[in-house]
Design a protein around this motif. Structure first.
Motif, PDB file in Angstrom:
ATOM      1  N   GLU A 150       0.365  -9.454   2.901  1.00 41.42           N
ATOM      2  CA  GLU A 150      -1.019  -9.798   2.557  1.00 41.42           C
ATOM      3  C   GLU A 150      -1.923  -8.570   2.591  1.00 41.42           C
ATOM      4  OE1 GLU A 150      -1.151 -14.437   4.157  1.00 41.42           O
ATOM      5  OE2 GLU A 150      -1.728 -12.799   5.496  1.00 41.42           O
ATOM      6  N   GLN A 151      -1.709  -7.695   3.563  1.00 37.58           N
ATOM      7  CA  GLN A 151      -2.519  -6.490   3.660  1.00 37.58           C
ATOM      8  C   GLN A 151      -2.325  -5.577   2.454  1.00 37.58           C
ATOM      9  OE1 GLN A 151      -4.842  -5.319   5.878  1.00 37.58           O
ATOM     10  NE2 GLN A 151      -4.814  -7.339   6.848  1.00 37.58           N
ATOM     11  N   LEU A 152      -1.083  -5.421   2.028  1.00 40.52           N
ATOM     12  CA  LEU A 152      -0.801  -4.572   0.874  1.00 40.52           C
ATOM     13  C   LEU A 152      -1.436  -5.142  -0.391  1.00 40.52           C
ATOM     14  CD1 LEU A 152       2.965  -3.741   1.559  1.00 40.52           C
ATOM     15  CD2 LEU A 152       1.001  -2.208   1.851  1.00 40.52           C
ATOM     16  N   ILE A 153      -1.406  -6.459  -0.514  1.00 43.15           N
ATOM     17  CA  ILE A 153      -2.012  -7.111  -1.675  1.00 43.15           C
ATOM     18  C   ILE A 153      -3.537  -6.930  -1.645  1.00 43.15           C
ATOM     19  CG2 ILE A 153      -2.484  -9.357  -2.734  1.00 43.15           C
ATOM     20  CD1 ILE A 153       0.359 -10.199  -1.851  1.00 43.15           C
ATOM     21  N   GLN A 154      -4.141  -7.175  -0.503  1.00 39.37           N
ATOM     22  CA  GLN A 154      -5.600  -7.119  -0.389  1.00 39.37           C
ATOM     23  C   GLN A 154      -6.144  -5.715  -0.632  1.00 39.37           C
ATOM     24  OE1 GLN A 154      -6.520  -8.747   3.483  1.00 39.37           O
ATOM     25  NE2 GLN A 154      -5.629 -10.751   2.983  1.00 39.37           N
ATOM     26  N   THR A 155      -5.391  -4.698  -0.212  1.00 36.69           N
ATOM     27  CA  THR A 155      -5.887  -3.332  -0.338  1.00 36.69           C
ATOM     28  C   THR A 155      -5.527  -2.688  -1.676  1.00 36.69           C
ATOM     29  OG1 THR A 155      -3.925  -2.603   0.906  1.00 36.69           O
ATOM     30  CG2 THR A 155      -5.975  -2.846   2.130  1.00 36.69           C
ATOM     31  N   ASN A 156      -4.830  -3.429  -2.536  1.00 37.68           N
ATOM     32  CA  ASN A 156      -4.495  -2.939  -3.882  1.00 37.68           C
ATOM     33  C   ASN A 156      -3.625  -1.678  -3.835  1.00 37.68           C
ATOM     34  OD1 ASN A 156      -4.493  -2.979  -6.714  1.00 37.68           O
ATOM     35  ND2 ASN A 156      -6.305  -1.655  -6.833  1.00 37.68           N
ATOM     36  N   VAL A 157      -2.670  -1.666  -2.893  1.00 36.52           N
ATOM     37  CA  VAL A 157      -1.702  -0.578  -2.808  1.00 36.52           C
ATOM     38  C   VAL A 157      -0.536  -0.879  -3.739  1.00 36.52           C
ATOM     39  CG1 VAL A 157      -0.010   0.516  -1.276  1.00 36.52           C
ATOM     40  CG2 VAL A 157      -2.320   0.062  -0.456  1.00 36.52           C
ATOM     41  N   SER A 158      -0.013   0.145  -4.401  1.00 42.28           N
ATOM     42  CA  SER A 158       1.234  -0.002  -5.158  1.00 42.28           C
ATOM     43  C   SER A 158       2.361   0.371  -4.204  1.00 42.28           C
ATOM     44  CB  SER A 158       1.244   0.919  -6.383  1.00 42.28           C
ATOM     45  OG  SER A 158       0.245   0.531  -7.300  1.00 42.28           O
ATOM     46  N   ALA A 159       3.096  -0.631  -3.733  1.00 40.20           N
ATOM     47  CA  ALA A 159       4.066  -0.437  -2.657  1.00 40.20           C
ATOM     48  C   ALA A 159       5.492  -0.530  -3.190  1.00 40.20           C
ATOM     49  CB  ALA A 159       3.849  -1.475  -1.560  1.00 40.20           C
ATOM     50  N   ILE A 160       6.241   0.535  -3.005  1.00 36.22           N
ATOM     51  CA  ILE A 160       7.640   0.603  -3.428  1.00 36.22           C
ATOM     52  C   ILE A 160       8.500   0.672  -2.180  1.00 36.22           C
ATOM     53  CG2 ILE A 160       9.342   1.877  -4.781  1.00 36.22           C
ATOM     54  CD1 ILE A 160       6.978   3.085  -6.348  1.00 36.22           C
ATOM     55  N   ALA A 161       9.437  -0.244  -2.062  1.00 39.43           N
ATOM     56  CA  ALA A 161      10.271  -0.353  -0.860  1.00 39.43           C
ATOM     57  C   ALA A 161      11.620   0.319  -1.062  1.00 39.43           C
ATOM     58  CB  ALA A 161      10.481  -1.816  -0.497  1.00 39.43           C
ATOM     59  N   TYR A 162      11.962   1.185  -0.144  1.00 39.36           N
ATOM     60  CA  TYR A 162      13.273   1.838  -0.212  1.00 39.36           C
ATOM     61  C   TYR A 162      14.402   0.818  -0.362  1.00 39.36           C
ATOM     62  CZ  TYR A 162      11.221   6.167   1.809  1.00 39.36           C
ATOM     63  OH  TYR A 162      10.488   7.301   2.053  1.00 39.36           O
ATOM     64  N   GLU A 163      14.289  -0.273   0.409  1.00 33.93           N
ATOM     65  CA  GLU A 163      15.426  -1.186   0.513  1.00 33.93           C
ATOM     66  C   GLU A 163      15.657  -2.022  -0.743  1.00 33.93           C
ATOM     67  OE1 GLU A 163      11.928  -3.588   2.069  1.00 33.93           O
ATOM     68  OE2 GLU A 163      12.643  -1.526   2.252  1.00 33.93           O
TER      69      GLU A 163
END
Length: 365
Positions: free
Chosen positions: A104-117
Motif C-alpha cells: 500500500e505504501q509503494l502504491i500511495q507514494t507512486n514509486v515504480s518498484a521492481i522486485a529482485y525475486e
C-alpha cells in the motif's frame, strides 16, 4: 542518472545493494552514485573503497534515498516509508505477497518498484529467477548450518549430531521442496553425513534430484500421507517451498508439528513469503529461534545477511546487468528487457504483478 545506495536497517542486515566494483562500473558509464556512509562496512567495504570507485559519500539516509534510482537489498521498513518519493525507481527484494502494508505504501507514494525475486528469464526448459537464485543457494546451505547449531543441547535442541558417528545413527533431515533452496540444503546435509529426505510435487524435479544424489537422498512425492510418515522422526525440518510472487502454502499443520520430537528444529526459508509451517512466525538474527509445541522454530527472513561478504558479491554478480540497464535507460529498460519487465510489481500507483494481484486483488484496480 543519480543512484542512491542506502545503508540497510533490517536487524543485522550487513549486505549492501552495490559493491564498490559495481559502483565503479556505473561511474565509468557516467552515472553518479550516492552511498550512505558505512553502507558497506558490514560486508567488508569501507567508505574509502566507494570513494576510490568514484562514489560520493553522504552522511544521512535521506541523501541516499533522494535519487532517481535507489538500489537496496531488503524491502523498505516502516522507518523508511517517509523516504519513498513519487516517480522514484526502487530496485530491491520486496516479497510483497507477505506484506500488504508495504504494498500500500509503494502504491500511495507512486514509486515504480521492481522486485529482485520476480525478475524472470524464460529458458527453453524452465523459468529462471536469476536474482533470487544466488541468495537461495546461500539460504539453502545456511539452513543446514543453522539447523545443526540449534540442534545442539546448549541451544535448546535435542543434542543430535547430524552426521552421527560409527555406532550411532545420523540425524534425519526432511526438506520440503526440491528447488534451489532444497537442493542446496540437501547438498550440505548429505556432506555432513545426515539421513536426508526431500519431498516435492514435481516428479520431473525428483527425477533430476536422483541424478544428483542417487541413493544418498530419499525422494518422495509431497503428500499429506508422506508428511505424516516422515515428520515424527525428523530432527531437522527445512521449509524450502517457493511459489514465485505468491504467499507460500501452509504444508505443515500445528498437529504435525506436535508429532515431532521435543528439541527438534524447524528452519523455514520460505518465511519471507509467509512461511510454509503453521506454527512459524518471523524472527531475526538477534533473536532467531523460539519454541512452539516443544520444537525450536527458526524464521529469519534475511538469512544470507549472516554472510554479507559472500552474499553481497554473489547478489551483485546477478543484479548489476539489470541495474546498469535501469541506470542507462530508466523505465524504458523494461521495454527492452522482458525479464526486467516481469520484475515490475508497482507502477503508476497500481499493483501490476499478476501473482501479487492474486494475493491483493483489491489493490490491482
Amino acid at each position: 542518472m543519480e543512484i542512491g545506495l542506502p545503508k540497510e536497517i533490517k536487524d543485522q542486515e550487513f549486505r549492501v545493494g552495490l559493491s564498490p566494483a559495481s559502483v565503479q562500473s556505473l561511474c565509468q558509464q557516467g552515472h553518479q552514485v550516492f552511498v550512505e556512509t558505512h553502507a558497506g562496512i558490514g560486508a567488508g567495504f569501507p567508505d574509502e573503497d566507494y570513494l576510490q570507485a568514484g562514489a560520493k559519500i553522504v552522511t544521512t539516509s535521506d541523501q541516499a534515498w533522494n535519487r532517481e534510482l535507489v538500489v537496496k537489498v531488503k524491502e523498505p521498513l516502516p522507518a523508511e516509508y517517509g523516504l519513498l518519493q513519487s516517480g522514484q525507481l526502487l530496485f530491491t527484494y520486496l516479497h510483497l505477497a507477505a506484506d500488504r502494508t508495504l504494498t500500500e505504501q509503494l502504491i500511495q507514494t507512486n514509486v515504480s518498484a521492481i522486485a529482485y525475486e520476480t525478475v524472470e528469464v524464460t529458458l527453453p526448459d524452465r523459468i529462471s529467477l536469476p536474482l533470487l537464485t544466488p541468495m537461495s543457494v546461500i539460504a539453502g546451505r545456511l539452513s543446514i548450518q543453522f539447523g545443526a547449531r540449534f540442534l545442539e543441547r546448549q541451544q535448546g535442541g535435542r543434542g543430535v549430531l547430524l552426521g552421527g558417528i560409527p555406532g550411532v545413527k545420523p540425524g534425519k533431515v526432511v526438506i520440503l521442496g526440491g528447488g534451489v533452496v532444497g537442493t542446496e540444503a540437501a547438498r550440505i546435509a548429505v556432506g555432513m553425513g545426515a539421513q536426508v529426505t526431500i519431498l516435492d510435487i514435481n516428479v520431473e524435479r525428483l527425477s533430476y534430484l536422483e541424478t544428483l544424489f542417487g541413493s544418498r537422498v530419499e525422494l518422495l512425492y509431497s503428500s499429506s500421507r508422506h508428511l505424516e510418515q516422515v515428520l515424527p522422526t525428523a530432527d531437522l525440518l527445512v521449509g524450502a517451498v517457493l511459489v514465485p510472487g505468491k504467499r507460500a502454502p501452509i504444508l505443515v499443520s500445528r498437529a504435525l508439528v506436535q508429532k515431532m520430537a521435543a528439541g527438534s528444529v524447524i528452519v523455514d526459508v520460505a518465511v519471507d513469503q509467509g512461511g510454509c509451517i503453521e506454527t512459524l512466525h518471523t524472527t531475526s538474527h538477534t533473536d532467531p529461534v523460539y519454541e512452539a509445541e516443544g520444537v525450536l522454530h527458526y524464521g529469519v527472513p534475511n538469512m544470507p545477511g549472516a554472510v554479507p561478504w559472500t552474499a553481497t558479491q554473489a547478489l551483485n554478480h546477478s543484479t548489476f546487468p539489470f541495474v546498469a540497464k535501469l541506470a542507462n535507460h530508466g523505465l524504458k529498460a523494461l521495454e527492452k528487457d522482458a525479464a526486467l519487465q516481469k520484475g515490475l510489481n508497482v507502477y503508476q500507483q497500481r499493483l501490476v504483478h499478476p501473482a501479487v494481484q492474486q494475493v491483493f486483488p483489491d489493490l490491482a484496480a
